[in-house]
Scaffold this motif. Structure first.
Motif, PDB file in Angstrom:
ATOM      1  N   VAL A 173       0.841  -1.193   0.000  1.00 17.42           N
ATOM      2  CA  VAL A 173       0.000   0.000   0.000  1.00 17.42           C
ATOM      3  C   VAL A 173       0.878   1.246   0.000  1.00 17.42           C
ATOM      4  CG1 VAL A 173      -1.881  -1.170   1.173  1.00 17.42           C
ATOM      5  CG2 VAL A 173      -0.187   0.061   2.517  1.00 17.42           C
ATOM      6  N   SER A 174       0.313   2.336  -0.483  1.00 20.20           N
ATOM      7  CA  SER A 174       1.012   3.611  -0.531  1.00 20.20           C
ATOM      8  C   SER A 174       0.214   4.649   0.241  1.00 20.20           C
ATOM      9  CB  SER A 174       1.185   4.062  -1.986  1.00 20.20           C
ATOM     10  OG  SER A 174      -0.081   4.190  -2.606  1.00 20.20           O
ATOM     11  N   SER A 175       0.791   5.830   0.434  1.00 19.32           N
ATOM     12  CA  SER A 175       0.074   6.918   1.089  1.00 19.32           C
ATOM     13  C   SER A 175      -1.186   7.250   0.308  1.00 19.32           C
ATOM     14  CB  SER A 175       0.964   8.160   1.175  1.00 19.32           C
ATOM     15  OG  SER A 175       2.092   7.915   1.975  1.00 19.32           O
ATOM     16  N   PHE A 176      -2.286   7.401   1.013  1.00 21.08           N
ATOM     17  CA  PHE A 176      -3.585   7.731   0.434  1.00 21.08           C
ATOM     18  C   PHE A 176      -4.071   6.654  -0.528  1.00 21.08           C
ATOM     19  CE2 PHE A 176      -2.082  11.782   2.024  1.00 21.08           C
ATOM     20  CZ  PHE A 176      -3.207  12.250   2.674  1.00 21.08           C
ATOM     21  N   TYR A 177      -3.733   5.408  -0.226  1.00 15.73           N
ATOM     22  CA  TYR A 177      -4.198   4.322  -1.080  1.00 15.73           C
ATOM     23  C   TYR A 177      -5.715   4.156  -0.992  1.00 15.73           C
ATOM     24  CZ  TYR A 177      -5.091   0.822   2.611  1.00 15.73           C
ATOM     25  OH  TYR A 177      -5.612   0.131   3.672  1.00 15.73           O
ATOM     26  N   LEU A 178      -6.332   4.505   0.138  1.00  9.19           N
ATOM     27  CA  LEU A 178      -7.784   4.442   0.231  1.00  9.19           C
ATOM     28  C   LEU A 178      -8.439   5.474  -0.681  1.00  9.19           C
ATOM     29  CD1 LEU A 178      -8.396   3.936   4.069  1.00  9.19           C
ATOM     30  CD2 LEU A 178      -8.415   2.213   2.261  1.00  9.19           C
ATOM     31  N   THR A 179      -7.836   6.652  -0.781  1.00 10.88           N
ATOM     32  CA  THR A 179      -8.333   7.669  -1.705  1.00 10.88           C
ATOM     33  C   THR A 179      -8.201   7.196  -3.144  1.00 10.88           C
ATOM     34  OG1 THR A 179      -7.807   9.500  -0.205  1.00 10.88           O
ATOM     35  CG2 THR A 179      -7.979  10.027  -2.539  1.00 10.88           C
ATOM     36  N   ASP A 180      -7.055   6.639  -3.475  1.00 10.78           N
ATOM     37  CA  ASP A 180      -6.825   6.176  -4.848  1.00 10.78           C
ATOM     38  C   ASP A 180      -7.785   5.061  -5.237  1.00 10.78           C
ATOM     39  OD1 ASP A 180      -4.757   7.981  -5.089  1.00 10.78           O
ATOM     40  OD2 ASP A 180      -3.210   6.548  -4.523  1.00 10.78           O
ATOM     41  N   ARG A 181      -8.189   4.245  -4.260  1.00 16.87           N
ATOM     42  CA  ARG A 181      -9.057   3.106  -4.559  1.00 16.87           C
ATOM     43  C   ARG A 181     -10.394   3.549  -5.152  1.00 16.87           C
ATOM     44  NH1 ARG A 181     -10.734  -0.043   0.486  1.00 16.87           N
ATOM     45  NH2 ARG A 181      -8.582  -0.810   0.544  1.00 16.87           N
ATOM     46  N   VAL A 182     -10.848   4.767  -4.859  1.00 18.99           N
ATOM     47  CA  VAL A 182     -12.134   5.240  -5.358  1.00 18.99           C
ATOM     48  C   VAL A 182     -12.158   5.228  -6.887  1.00 18.99           C
ATOM     49  CG1 VAL A 182     -13.687   7.231  -5.458  1.00 18.99           C
ATOM     50  CG2 VAL A 182     -12.551   6.638  -3.309  1.00 18.99           C
ATOM     51  N   SER A 183     -11.059   5.582  -7.515  1.00 16.51           N
ATOM     52  CA  SER A 183     -11.023   5.646  -8.978  1.00 16.51           C
ATOM     53  C   SER A 183     -10.199   4.528  -9.606  1.00 16.51           C
ATOM     54  CB  SER A 183     -10.462   6.999  -9.427  1.00 16.51           C
ATOM     55  OG  SER A 183      -9.145   7.192  -8.932  1.00 16.51           O
ATOM     56  N   LEU A 184      -9.614   3.665  -8.795  1.00 18.59           N
ATOM     57  CA  LEU A 184      -8.794   2.577  -9.314  1.00 18.59           C
ATOM     58  C   LEU A 184      -9.486   1.235  -9.128  1.00 18.59           C
ATOM     59  CD1 LEU A 184      -5.207   3.475  -8.012  1.00 18.59           C
ATOM     60  CD2 LEU A 184      -6.058   3.687 -10.339  1.00 18.59           C
ATOM     61  N   PRO A 185      -9.176   0.255  -9.973  1.00 15.65           N
ATOM     62  CA  PRO A 185      -9.652  -1.096  -9.699  1.00 15.65           C
ATOM     63  C   PRO A 185      -8.821  -1.721  -8.587  1.00 15.65           C
ATOM     64  CG  PRO A 185      -8.218  -1.127 -11.601  1.00 15.65           C
ATOM     65  CD  PRO A 185      -8.361   0.320 -11.195  1.00 15.65           C
ATOM     66  N   GLN A 186      -9.344  -2.761  -7.981  1.00 14.01           N
ATOM     67  CA  GLN A 186      -8.616  -3.475  -6.929  1.00 14.01           C
ATOM     68  C   GLN A 186      -7.777  -4.578  -7.548  1.00 14.01           C
ATOM     69  OE1 GLN A 186      -8.260  -3.189  -3.493  1.00 14.01           O
ATOM     70  NE2 GLN A 186      -6.796  -4.854  -3.804  1.00 14.01           N
ATOM     71  N   LYS A 187      -6.503  -4.596  -7.211  1.00 11.02           N
ATOM     72  CA  LYS A 187      -5.645  -5.684  -7.654  1.00 11.02           C
ATOM     73  C   LYS A 187      -5.975  -6.933  -6.839  1.00 11.02           C
ATOM     74  CE  LYS A 187      -0.821  -6.891  -8.569  1.00 11.02           C
ATOM     75  NZ  LYS A 187       0.592  -6.440  -8.485  1.00 11.02           N
ATOM     76  N   LEU A 188      -6.099  -8.069  -7.521  1.00  9.30           N
ATOM     77  CA  LEU A 188      -6.439  -9.336  -6.881  1.00  9.30           C
ATOM     78  C   LEU A 188      -5.180 -10.191  -6.821  1.00  9.30           C
ATOM     79  CD1 LEU A 188      -9.708 -10.022  -8.923  1.00  9.30           C
ATOM     80  CD2 LEU A 188      -9.478  -8.727  -6.797  1.00  9.30           C
ATOM     81  N   VAL A 189      -4.700 -10.451  -5.612  1.00  3.98           N
ATOM     82  CA  VAL A 189      -3.452 -11.208  -5.502  1.00  3.98           C
ATOM     83  C   VAL A 189      -3.436 -11.997  -4.201  1.00  3.98           C
ATOM     84  CG1 VAL A 189      -2.288  -9.107  -4.673  1.00  3.98           C
ATOM     85  CG2 VAL A 189      -0.925 -11.062  -5.444  1.00  3.98           C
ATOM     86  N   LYS A 190      -3.638 -13.293  -4.291  1.00  5.39           N
ATOM     87  CA  LYS A 190      -3.468 -14.261  -3.209  1.00  5.39           C
ATOM     88  C   LYS A 190      -4.157 -13.857  -1.908  1.00  5.39           C
ATOM     89  CE  LYS A 190       0.757 -16.172  -5.170  1.00  5.39           C
ATOM     90  NZ  LYS A 190       2.141 -16.577  -4.958  1.00  5.39           N
ATOM     91  N   GLY A 191      -5.343 -13.293  -2.023  1.00  4.87           N
ATOM     92  CA  GLY A 191      -6.167 -13.002  -0.854  1.00  4.87           C
ATOM     93  C   GLY A 191      -5.955 -11.648  -0.217  1.00  4.87           C
ATOM     94  N   ASP A 192      -4.924 -10.909  -0.611  1.00  2.00           N
ATOM     95  CA  ASP A 192      -4.709  -9.602   0.007  1.00  2.00           C
ATOM     96  C   ASP A 192      -5.853  -8.633  -0.269  1.00  2.00           C
ATOM     97  OD1 ASP A 192      -2.390 -10.241   1.293  1.00  2.00           O
ATOM     98  OD2 ASP A 192      -1.043  -9.126  -0.035  1.00  2.00           O
ATOM     99  N   GLN A 193      -6.630  -8.882  -1.326  1.00  2.23           N
ATOM    100  CA  GLN A 193      -7.751  -8.001  -1.649  1.00  2.23           C
ATOM    101  C   GLN A 193      -8.855  -8.052  -0.598  1.00  2.23           C
ATOM    102  OE1 GLN A 193      -6.697 -10.558  -3.536  1.00  2.23           O
ATOM    103  NE2 GLN A 193      -8.385 -11.872  -4.195  1.00  2.23           N
ATOM    104  N   TYR A 194      -8.847  -9.057   0.280  1.00  2.00           N
ATOM    105  CA  TYR A 194      -9.849  -9.161   1.336  1.00  2.00           C
ATOM    106  C   TYR A 194      -9.514  -8.287   2.547  1.00  2.00           C
ATOM    107  CZ  TYR A 194     -11.861 -13.251  -0.999  1.00  2.00           C
ATOM    108  OH  TYR A 194     -12.458 -14.093  -1.895  1.00  2.00           O
ATOM    109  N   LYS A 195      -8.322  -7.769   2.586  1.00  2.00           N
ATOM    110  CA  LYS A 195      -7.879  -7.022   3.770  1.00  2.00           C
ATOM    111  C   LYS A 195      -8.104  -5.528   3.569  1.00  2.00           C
ATOM    112  CE  LYS A 195      -4.748 -10.840   4.544  1.00  2.00           C
ATOM    113  NZ  LYS A 195      -3.362 -11.339   4.430  1.00  2.00           N
ATOM    114  N   SER A 196      -7.620  -4.718   4.473  1.00  2.00           N
ATOM    115  CA  SER A 196      -7.891  -3.289   4.495  1.00  2.00           C
ATOM    116  C   SER A 196      -9.289  -3.050   5.073  1.00  2.00           C
ATOM    117  CB  SER A 196      -7.749  -2.675   3.099  1.00  2.00           C
ATOM    118  OG  SER A 196      -7.903  -1.275   3.141  1.00  2.00           O
TER     119      SER A 196
END
Length: 533
Positions: free
Chosen positions: A406-429
């Motif tokens: 994750v990077s700084s303001f990754y929650l903000t970026d997620r609004v306009s970005l797709p979620q990367k799917l990789v070995k279950g990490d997409q379930y976290k946050s």
């Protein structure tokens, strides 16, 4: 009789709690996507559009109508550069009834940006146009686009109140600001170029510019922010915050320094226009140089986009959440969360989402280096229109990622970005849901943490086998809100999760949509599910 009454009472409480998230509809099951990228958009026409982008840049489109019935399934293969050495999805928006993807690639060492338009009713590919390019990388740079900002050439933001959107092109990959190095373009809903300008440094001594963010205010204005500086030494930058406007009817940009966080380096930020006050809210993170260079702090500044003046800074540290963390985990356990997301309410007040983030680099003796990202306690603070804190709440949690950094303001970026799917990490946050009438925090966690919190400890979520979906209702009266099962308390030996990082919320109609995952033995399947919070 008394026991039965109490049992009935607690059962009703559970039913009532679950009823706060009423299931509106569920789509048919499909194989859970485990790699690539996923995004859900609730379109203005009532359709729900689900996108899956594979690593080879094909796009699968599913469209559900306003009655939540799946009507369209398409497999698209847009023709982009053809000689790509890596790609990045820079943004996905709904614009004029279409899903519009902005995808950048490296073609022959040159970063290029494509705009891919998908019909919001039929799922058909309408256009895939090359719209921008930056300077070629020299041989000393890597030949693929790095995954995380700010190492990118293209940045996009859409006006939340119209179909206008802005594009910033960083032509030089070393952040230098020679003539015409930073290009700013405003587009309308028909993708027509409305205005274009180039950043002009307000001081000639600042040779570099770290782009931070921009706000698009319809056809009237784009305001971009960055940290302008000169590199004095490896660990020392002489510089300050700069605001630059591209105004309607003006063919050049007007830049001014903004005296915010003087003497500190501003590393990251997000900016939003407050339509009630007609001011900009700049939420950022900064740090001192020299002996205090590791001491980061969050800040919020209120600025006038027309005069380019800073009006005041607001103390945004969530004191109540900090006090509650100390009470739970010990007086030395200070809340260290940094701001991650900013929401503006209808009355001009605003909310800030914080999260404690840390990382560790592991280098095995006989293996490749990998990185652990720790996502710990979160907090939500709400403020009135003047910037006075109304309340703050602590969300105790402990998660770790190994495959997604994750990077700084990754929650903000997620609004306009797709979620990367990789070995279950997409379930976290976590997900902050700024609801029509209430506010919520939603995440996957282990049930035992309900009791662990009261004992002053947390089980860290590494694997997902024991996780369920939970939501916290933020009513403004409790600095440690209670949590409830998102899908109701599961039966023994079963668990219900969702990929909450792949979701969308229609505030006007109060519909929240996400991707629920169901487990049947070793086989996992997914379905789209709609809630009324």
């Amino acid at each position: 009789m008394r026991t039965l009454s109490l049992l009935s009472f607690f059962t009703l409480l559970q039913v009532f709690a679950f009823a706060q998230f009423k299931v509106v509809a569920e789509g048919p099951v499909f194989n859970e996507p485990e790699s690539g990228y996923a995004k859900i958009l609730q379109m203005k026409n009532g359709n729900t559009l689900c996108l899956y982008i594979s690593q080879d840049e094909t796009i699968d489109v599913s469209i559900y109508d306003s009655e939540h019935v799946r009507r369209v399934q398409k497999h698209l293969e847009p023709s982009l550069g053809g000689r790509s050495q890596g790609f990045r999805i820079n943004s996905i928006f709904e614009i004029a009834g279409e899903a519009v993807l902005f995808i950048s690639e490296i073609n022959d060492k040159q970063p290029v940006l494509y705009r891919v338009q998908i019909d919001g009713n039929t799922g058909e590919l309408k256009d895939a146009d090359r719209i921008a390019e930056a300077n070629r990388y020299s041989s000393k740079f890597r030949s693929i686009i790095p995954e995380y900002r700010p190492d990118s050439s293209f940045f996009l933001r859409k006006d939340p109140n119209s179909d206008y959107y802005g594009l910033v092109v960083l032509h030089n990959n070393d952040n230098s600001v020679d003539k015409r190095a930073i290009e700013v373009v405003l587009y309308d809903g028909k993708h027509k170029e409305v205005n274009k300008g180039f950043y002009v440094p307000p001081f000639s001594r600042y040779r570099f510019f770290d782009y931070l963010d921009m706000a698009v205010m319809g056809e009237e204005k784009i305001s971009i922010f960055g940290y302008a500086y000169d590199q004095i030494a490896d660990d020392y930058k002489d510089g300050q915050l700069v605001m630059s406007n591209l105004d309607k009817g003006v063919d050049h940009m007007i830049s001014n320094d903004v005296p915010v966080r003087d003497g500190q380096i501003i590393d990251s930020a997000t900016v939003k226009f407050n339509p009630v006050t007609k001011k900009l809210l700049l939420l950022g993170a900064s740090h001192f140089q020299g002996n205090k260079k590791d001491q980061y702090a969050g800040f919020l500044a209120i600025l006038d986009p027309y005069t380019q003046k800073a009006e005041k800074e607001v103390n945004i540290y969530p004191e109540k959440a900090n006090a509650r963390k100390k009470e739970l985990f010990g007086q030395k356990e200070v809340f260290t969360g940094m701001p991650q997301q900013l929401f503006i309410d209808n009355d001009g007040g605003f909310s800030v989402v914080y999260e404690e983030l840390a990382r560790s680099v592991v280098t095995p003796l006989n293996g490749s280096t990998y990185i652990y990202c720790y996502l710990d306690n979160a907090a939500i603070a709400t403020f009135d229109v003047t910037g006075k804190e109304l309340n703050s709440s602590l969300i105790p949690k402990s998660q770790v990622m190994r495959y997604f950094e994750v990077s700084s303001f990754y929650l903000t970026d997620r609004v306009s970005l797709p979620q990367k799917l990789v070995k279950g990490d997409q379930y976290k946050s976590l997900l902050y849901l700024d609801g029509k009438d209430k506010k919520y925090v939603i995440l996957n966690d282990v049930e035992e943490n309900e009791a662990n919190i009261k004992k002053g400890r947390l089980t860290t979520v590494r694997s997902l086998g024991e996780c369920d979906g939970f939501y916290y209702s933020l009513d403004g009266t409790n600095d440690l809100p209670a949590r409830n099962f998102m899908f109701g308390k599961p039966a023994a030996d079963t668990h219900n999760m969702a990929i909450f990082t792949v979701s969308d919320y229609d505030k006007e109609n109060n519909i929240f949509v996400t991707m629920k995952v169901e487990k049947n033995g070793k086989r996992k399947s997914a379905r789209v599910i709609w809630f009324a919070p």
